[in-house]
Design an enzyme around this catalytic site. Structure first.
Site, mmCIF file in Angstrom:
data_model
loop_
_atom_site.group_PDB
_atom_site.id
_atom_site.type_symbol
_atom_site.label_atom_id
_atom_site.label_comp_id
_atom_site.label_asym_id
_atom_site.label_seq_id
_atom_site.Cartn_x
_atom_site.Cartn_y
_atom_site.Cartn_z
ATOM 1 N N GLU A 114 0.691 -1.293 -0.069
ATOM 2 C CA GLU A 114 -0.071 0.305 0.086
ATOM 3 C C GLU A 114 0.965 1.548 0.351
ATOM 4 O OE1 GLU A 114 -2.712 -1.337 3.700
ATOM 5 O OE2 GLU A 114 -4.082 -0.811 2.449
ATOM 6 N N GLU A 136 -4.177 -9.902 2.530
ATOM 7 C CA GLU A 136 -5.107 -9.907 3.875
ATOM 8 C C GLU A 136 -5.805 -10.233 4.184
ATOM 9 O OE1 GLU A 136 -3.707 -7.634 2.073
ATOM 10 O OE2 GLU A 136 -2.777 -5.732 3.382
#
Ligand code: NAD
Length: 710
Positions: A114, A136
């Site tokens: 990210e 995730e």
């Protein structure tokens, strides 16, 4: 330790992340360091560019799971504000008026990637150790640091799907081809110079795609006529996989669709909300606890005796080149071990070796192995029919037919081939190790190595400790498991060990339901809805009904159990009828609960003989019976000391016997289901269906003290 900040003569600042601990993670320490860095960059005079680099072997490990697993319901608002705060900092990085580059020297996963997505350019070292992606979803979460929205903007809904909803991770060259990064370098030493060169060449590349005027999401937004129907189909397909039991993929798709419909900042807030709701969800707690913490604990040696120096196997003998022996040979050769593969004839041993050719060949085709690597691994396997060829092996594993007399004979005739300090492993799936060790002259060097089929695919190894197995042998068995990249759980030598005994309860309960008149299609459908990877009647067929029955009968004959104690006698009668009267012994014979042909399988219509019209069982009754039986058996195994740890139970149940992933394993399931609630439900089931559902003492004790199973 911290973030190192170096400005060169050209005005380029390199921020080298070196947080306390072995890896860089996104936690409160990160937020502090990152904020100070952004403040300084914004104020930096003469700044011409920024490089984010790492001093660790990995670039950045992602979110701090210790912190995330501790977020409890009730603290959602605080958590949401924290997420938004970090995201605002990332947005400030994006808004810097100079080009920014992520110099990816190692794995950049989750939060780490990210951060990369907030840079204008991404360059990675094209090495096997470098992985890029968003794992995730495999922990019940979503990329909540802006990654879900940014990747959707970058790749478009369709191309971003596998990365976000399936957690696909890739190597740098693939990441470049798929547009996740823009550049790769072959030599790590070129990484920073390339990053600087890009900044010098692209002084105006400062605006992110989603901040550019006229930006369009590749493939179109959610309301476009091409994409809208795809979303409807996509969410139906996703639900088919999750059945409402895995909230993360659903929330991810939801966020992606919003990202492709709303403005960037609103979508970011929706992402934070969805992230918050997942973090406090029981499924995320289950998955993080088991797949991260407990898996590390198990692989890290929690059940390995201390004080025994690490060891490795150099020359492995395998007796029996059938289904299991050939699989063991394959994984061992792949791990660089020399293997002597023995069967009753050279042809049979060669057939066993040929299996590896098939498995490696497929891997080469998929680019996962080089042809040279395959050749080297194949050369390590020596097929033979001669006992003498086993001379000097430091481990011999027998994988011959499941017959005590044969195994006794094999041990006696080949034990002498072991090297002076060698040890012996039996791959029996049902026979007591202590009994088999009696034919060995050194039972302390005898251990159970229970592999799962197919060996090259199944990640688990159940190590069975006999009465006389020494700690040293156990430790060496553990090291061997890690050497061949299996996850080892350690169990005591009880009937059916842990895995066979526990899966048995799930299988027999499903047959008992058939005996009570429940429609087989309903049983299978409800089990699939629980997300069992294989539905139980189909699994009965796979294992073979005959084998199930033979094991039961031989245990009764040997006095190991009493027929009158059978908790599901009507189910056993159905099995007996299927095998003995109806000649439908299982998948291997082409007929069991299912009919099999080239087009696939269908439930056998003859099962209607057991159906009743007036079955008074709710879906919840059936689901709970199928799920609770193995949970209760796991509790009993813990109570009796068959299992040494909760982590072994959870990992063993997921990796060995197909416990649904959302449970986090058969003991972790209890922690989030609620101990008291589970006890009460078991008492109700026991009253109605029999004492097999009675809560064991260990459950009652935990329910009373409120202590979770950890
Ligand atoms: P299999 O029938 O496929 O193979 C057994 C092999 O042993 C045959 O190739 C046979 O020729 C060979 N063999 C027999 N006597 C021999 C001798 N005297 N010397 C050398 N080789 C001999 O059986 P399998 O499914 O591979 O099972 C082997 C063992 O593994 C059994 O104990 C079984 O219970 C256990 N096991 C099986 C599974 C499974 O899913 N099949 C899983 C775990 C453990």
């Amino acid at each position: 330790m911290g973030f190192h900040y170096d400005k060169d003569r050209d005005g380029i600042v390199t921020v080298t992340m070196d947080m306390d601990g072995p890896v860089n993670t996104m936690n409160t320490a990160f937020t502090g360091l990152f904020e100070t860095t952004i403040d300084r960059l914004e104020a930096e005079a003469g700044l011409t560019g920024v490089i984010f680099a790492s001093a660790k072997k990995t670039f950045f490990a992602g979110g701090d799971l210790k912190m995330l697993v501790a977020v409890e319901p009730g603290s959602e608002n605080e958590f949401f504000r924290g997420v938004e705060y970090t995201k605002a900092l990332l947005r400030r990085l994006e808004a810097l008026p100079v080009p920014t580059v992520a110099a990816i020297n190692g794995a950049a996963l989750g939060g780490g990637f990210e951060l990369c997505l907030c840079c204008n350019h991404r360059i990675a070292w094209n090495d096997r150790s470098v992985k890029i992606g968003f794992p995730e979803v495999t922990l019940g979460l979503l990329p909540g640091g802006g990654g879900t929205v940014r990747l959707t903007h970058m790749l478009g809904l369709q191309a971003a799907m596998p990365y976000l909803t399936e957690g696909k991770q890739v190597r740098p060259d693939r990441a470049r081809a798929d547009g996740l990064i823009q550049e790769t370098v072959e030599d790590l030493r070129d990484l920073l110079p390339r990053a600087k060169a890009w900044i010098v060449d692209n002084p105006n590349a400062v605006t992110q795609p989603w901040d550019q005027k006229g930006h369009r999401i590749p493939g179109g937004g959610s309301n476009s006529p091409k994409v809208a129907p795809m979303i409807a189909v996509g969410s139906a397909m996703l639900f088919e996989k999750t059945r409402g039991r895995l909230p993360a993929p659903e929330r991810i798709l939801d966020t992606m669709v919003e990202a492709a419909r709303l403005d960037f900042d609103t979508a970011q807030r929706i992402e934070s909300r969805n992230f918050t709701s997942l973090v406090t969800h029981p499924v995320a707690k289950n998955m993080i606890t088991t797949f991260f913490f407990q898996l590390n604990q198990v692989n890290g040696g929690a059940s390995r005796p201390d004080g025994v120096p690490p060891s490795s196997v150099k020359r492995l003998g395998i007796i029996g080149a059938g289904m299991m022996g050939q699989g063991i040979a394959n994984v061992a050769a792949h791990a660089g071990i020399d293997v002597v593969l023995k069967d009753i004839s050279l042809e049979a041993a060669q057939r066993g070796k040929a299996y590896s050719e098939k498995v490696f060949g497929k891997r080469v085709k998929r680019g996962k192995m080089t042809p040279e690597g395959m050749q080297a691994a194949m050369d390590r396997i020596t097929p033979t029919a001669q006992l003498a060829d086993l001379d000097g092996c430091d481990l011999i594993i027998e994988a011959v037919f499941e017959k005590v007399s044969l195994k006794d004979q094999i041990v006696k005739e080949s034990e002498g081939c072991l090297s002076a300090d060698g040890f012996w492993g039996s791959n029996t799936s049902t026979l007591p190790i202590t009994r088999l060790a009696q034919s060995s002259s050194s039972p302390e060097r005898f251990v159970g190595l229970h592999f799962f089929s197919p060996v090259d695919k199944m990640p688990l190894l159940e190590i069975v400790v006999g009465e006389k197995t020494s700690d040293e042998t156990l430790a060496r068995a553990f090291d061997f498991a890690r050497q061949i990249r299996k996850t080892p759980i350690v169990v005591e030598d009880a009937l059916g060990f842990y895995t066979s005994r526990t899966i048995g309860t799930h299988l027999t309960e499903s047959v008992q339901l058939v005996a009570e008149g429940v429609s087989p299609a309903r049983i299978e459908g409800l089990a699939r809805g629980l997300l069992y990877p294989t539905s139980p009647l189909a699994l009965n067929d796979e294992v073979s009904l005959r084998l199930g029955l033979e094991i039961f009968d031989s245990q009764v004959a040997a006095g190991l159990r009493r027929a009158e104690d059978d908790p599901t006698p009507e189910g056993t009668a159905v099995l007996r009828a299927m095998v003995e009267d109806l000649d439908r012994p299982g998948r291997y014979a082409g007929s069991g609960f299912y009919d099999y042909d080239d087009s696939g399988k269908r439930l056998w219509s003859g099962l209607s003989r057991w159906r009743k019209a007036d079955v008074d069982l709710s879906d919840a009754d059936i689901e709970d019976r199928l799920l609770f039986r193995p949970v209760l058996e796991t509790l009993r195994c813990l109570e009796e000391g068959v299992l040494r740890s909760v982590a072994d139970a959870n990992i063993g149940s997921i990796m060995g016997i197909g416990a649904p992933v959302w449970t986090g394993g058969y003991l972790q399931f209890l922690n989030t289901y609620g101990l008291k609630k589970f006890q009460a439900r078991c008492e109700a089931l026991a009253e109605r269906f029999g004492p097999r559902f009675a809560p064991p003492r260990i459950l009652i004790a935990h329910a009373e003290s409120g202590e979770a199973f950890r």
